[in-house]
Enzyme design. Structure first.
Site, PDB file in Angstrom:
ATOM      1  N   GLU A 294       0.824  -1.218   0.000  1.00 29.02           N
ATOM      2  CA  GLU A 294       0.000   0.000   0.000  1.00 29.02           C
ATOM      3  C   GLU A 294       0.851   1.257   0.000  1.00 29.02           C
ATOM      4  O   GLU A 294       0.435   2.293  -0.507  1.00 29.02           O
ATOM      5  CB  GLU A 294      -0.915   0.029   1.237  1.00 29.02           C
ATOM      6  CG  GLU A 294      -2.250  -0.626   0.953  1.00 29.02           C
ATOM      7  CD  GLU A 294      -3.286  -0.421   2.051  1.00 29.02           C
ATOM      8  OE1 GLU A 294      -4.186  -1.251   2.120  1.00 29.02           O
ATOM      9  OE2 GLU A 294      -3.215   0.537   2.846  1.00 29.02           O
ATOM     10  N   HIS A 323       8.597 -26.396   0.265  1.00 32.24           N
ATOM     11  CA  HIS A 323       7.914 -27.459  -0.460  1.00 32.24           C
ATOM     12  C   HIS A 323       6.785 -26.912  -1.317  1.00 32.24           C
ATOM     13  O   HIS A 323       5.841 -27.613  -1.653  1.00 32.24           O
ATOM     14  CB  HIS A 323       7.396 -28.498   0.542  1.00 32.24           C
ATOM     15  CG  HIS A 323       8.507 -29.065   1.358  1.00 32.24           C
ATOM     16  ND1 HIS A 323       9.220 -30.173   0.979  1.00 32.24           N
ATOM     17  CD2 HIS A 323       9.101 -28.603   2.496  1.00 32.24           C
ATOM     18  CE1 HIS A 323      10.174 -30.417   1.877  1.00 32.24           C
ATOM     19  NE2 HIS A 323      10.124 -29.467   2.792  1.00 32.24           N
ATOM     20  N   LYS A 436     -13.021   1.467  -1.826  1.00 32.34           N
ATOM     21  CA  LYS A 436     -13.931   1.776  -0.712  1.00 32.34           C
ATOM     22  C   LYS A 436     -15.103   2.631  -1.222  1.00 32.34           C
ATOM     23  O   LYS A 436     -16.259   2.368  -0.908  1.00 32.34           O
ATOM     24  CB  LYS A 436     -13.199   2.540   0.393  1.00 32.34           C
ATOM     25  CG  LYS A 436     -12.292   1.689   1.260  1.00 32.34           C
ATOM     26  CD  LYS A 436     -11.803   2.498   2.470  1.00 32.34           C
ATOM     27  CE  LYS A 436     -10.915   1.683   3.376  1.00 32.34           C
ATOM     28  NZ  LYS A 436     -10.507   2.365   4.600  1.00 32.34           N
TER      29      LYS A 436
HETATM   30  O1  PA5 Z   1      -3.241   1.100   5.895  1.00 28.30           O
HETATM   31  C1  PA5 Z   1      -4.300   1.612   5.585  1.00 28.30           C
HETATM   32  O2  PA5 Z   1      -4.479   2.837   5.602  1.00 28.30           O
HETATM   33  C2  PA5 Z   1      -5.479   0.736   5.216  1.00 28.30           C
HETATM   34  O3  PA5 Z   1      -5.091  -0.588   5.062  1.00 28.30           O
HETATM   35  C3  PA5 Z   1      -6.527   0.802   6.310  1.00 28.30           C
HETATM   36  O4  PA5 Z   1      -5.975   0.412   7.537  1.00 28.30           O
HETATM   37  C4  PA5 Z   1      -7.730  -0.082   5.981  1.00 28.30           C
HETATM   38  O5  PA5 Z   1      -8.258   0.282   4.739  1.00 28.30           O
HETATM   39  C5  PA5 Z   1      -8.799   0.080   7.040  1.00 28.30           C
HETATM   40  O6  PA5 Z   1      -9.147   1.419   7.176  1.00 28.30           O
HETATM   41  P1  PA5 Z   1      -9.812   1.964   8.482  1.00 28.30           P
HETATM   42  O7  PA5 Z   1      -8.854   1.806   9.591  1.00 28.30           O
HETATM   43  O8  PA5 Z   1     -10.092   3.404   8.183  1.00 28.30           O
HETATM   44  O9  PA5 Z   1     -11.047   1.187   8.700  1.00 28.30           O
END
Ligand code: PA5
Length: 462
Positions: A294, A323, A436
């Site tokens: 990310e 494996h 989202k």
């Molecule tokens: O790292 C990030 O920003 C994302 O992976 C969020 O943690 C994930 O989308 C969940 O979002 P939120 O904490 O707003 O529910």
């Protein structure tokens, strides 16, 4: 301190084509790296930079509040159920799986020192959810709802289902079974927490989900099951001090970041394999995969150029995946850099009995399973060298909160430094937000009507 060994990227070991002249690379980048480290440390206190995660190790207040609440609810619950996804779940999962005794949830209360079991529901798979919710005694379950944005559809849907079940069982008292971790102001969960009067913890400003493990997001679930969070934070602080060193030769986060960056941009490696030789660290690999993917998989750079950058992270667990994936790592495309994590001393040792000595398996008898484990890791490393596959090794003296704190913090700093080398924003996630938003539209959230119409037309065509 945890250690890094990068010998196996040197061209004397893996040859000209896939190897580096590492000293030359360090010389070439030493000023750039020093600049990046100074810049991160200069900007970390400024609002809007999303670098507050670099200060989490110093938040005495968070530690105090988390420990105070954990002490208050101690012995009141049989289970802790964490509702969250992505960065709101993976840090807690990684740390608890590493630090609790393996198979924690099926150990007796005594073996768990009277601490609760812990479950992370980081998906909305209906079969998984139903089975878990039908199994847990919800009256004896403390539910920690974690979401930074306070709006994520998956977490909010889980929360609505669980809150409703709790209300049916406990009436107004249901609130005592909910603790919320979210932003101090924004988001629907913040509104609900205030309205319903839930106990709540704040995710500090400018801390993104995937960098939040050392805030209440990660620390609260850990404290609730009796893990020593002070020890973790001590590891974070010691690593933070070490990583303030602007000299690349003394900064392992910078070394890892640079090695991965160079392999990606100059040696055609597109895949980073995170391979702990420890089952207890398998979710650390998952956590890292999310952090790296990310943060570094980006469409445009900081100057607006389209670059579609990223070294795809994948998880592999030693010895299990010897494996499975090792065949491909050794003989498939030479497009990977492998990052081993090794443990010097395991908590346990198990001797292989000297039986069946007269057969072909007799050679194993009398040796420790630990010796076999280490031999397998060495064998994998040597085979990778035979096939000229670059690899580095991070070694932890043992699995403990202190070294896990060091490791995860080091990987966060590595990711931030890599982001700066790529000249991208390592702290946003527009690709995630798009999905989202599309989900909100398809599920009929107010304000998303135009997007919903557009998506339905396009879906009909596909
Ligand atoms: O790292 C990030 O920003 C994302 O992976 C969020 O943690 C994930 O989308 C969940 O979002 P939120 O904490 O707003 O529910």
């Amino acid at each position: 301190m945890i250690k890094l060994d990068y010998k196996n990227v040197d061209k004397t070991f893996i040859g000209e084509e896939n190897g580096l002249e590492i000293e030359n690379v360090f010389n070439e980048f030493q000023y750039k790296i020093a600049e990046i480290i100074s810049d991160l440390n200069k900007r970390k206190d400024k609002p809007g930079q999303w670098l507050q995660w670099m200060n989490l190790g110093y938040s005495e207040e968070t530690l105090w509040f988390v420990k105070e609440y954990a002490a208050i609810v101690k012995n009141r619950f049989e289970n802790v159920l964490v509702l969250g996804i992505g960065g709101s779940a993976l840090g807690g999962m990684a740390m608890s799986e590493a630090l609790l005794k393996p198979y924690w949830n099926i150990l007796s209360e005594e073996e768990r020192d009277n601490n609760p079991r812990i479950f992370f529901l980081d998906n909305i798979d209906p079969d998984q959810m139903c089975s878990l919710l039908n199994t847990l005694n919800l009256e004896k379950t403390l539910v920690n709802v974690i979401t930074k944005s306070g709006t994520t559809a998956e977490t909010m849907a889980q929360y609505m289902i669980v809150a409703n079940l709790l209300q049916e069982k406990l009436g107004d008292d249901y609130r005592k079974n909910i603790v919320v971790t979210t932003d101090k102001e924004i988001g629907l969960l913040r509104q609900l927490a205030n309205q319903e009067g839930y106990k709540n913890f704040v995710i500090p400003d400018d801390v993104g989900g995937r960098y939040s493990v050392f805030s209440a997001v990660g620390l609260l679930p850990l404290a609730l099951v009796g893990i020593d969070i002070d020890e973790i934070i001590n590891g974070v602080k010691d690593m933070d001090l070490a990583l303030k060193n602007t000299d690349i030769r003394h900064n392992i986060a910078a070394q890892c970041a640079l090695i991965h960056y160079i392999y990606n941009t100059r040696k055609n490696k597109n895949i980073l394999v995170m391979m702990p030789y420890s089952s207890r660290l398998k979710y650390v690999a998952d956590w890292f995969v999310q952090l790296w993917a990310e943060s570094l998989g980006k469409n445009i750079d900081n100057d607006g150029n389209k670059i579609n950058t990223g070294l795809t992270p994948i998880k592999s667990v030693g010895v299990t995946d010897q494996h499975s994936q090792i065949q491909l790592f050794n003989e498939g495309p030479n497009d990977k850099i492998i990052n081993f994590i090794r443990i010097e001393e395991f908590e346990n040792s198990l001797e292989i009995p000297k039986i069946f000595e007269y057969t072909g398996i007799g050679y194993l008898g009398g040796k420790a399973i630990n010796q076999l484990f280490n031999a397998e890791a060495d064998a994998t490393k040597m085979a990778l060298l035979d096939f000229s596959r670059p690899n580095i090794t991070i070694t932890l003296p043992k699995i403990s909160g202190y070294y896990l704190g060091q490791l995860l913090y080091m990987l966060e700093v590595e990711t931030a430094i890599a982001g700066a080398l790529y000249n991208i924003n390592a702290f946003d996630q527009p690709g995630v937000e798009q999905v989202k938003n599309y989900t909100y539209a398809l599920m009929g959230r107010t304000g998303y009507e135009d997007s919903a119409n557009n998506l339905r037309e396009r879906l009909a065509l596909t």
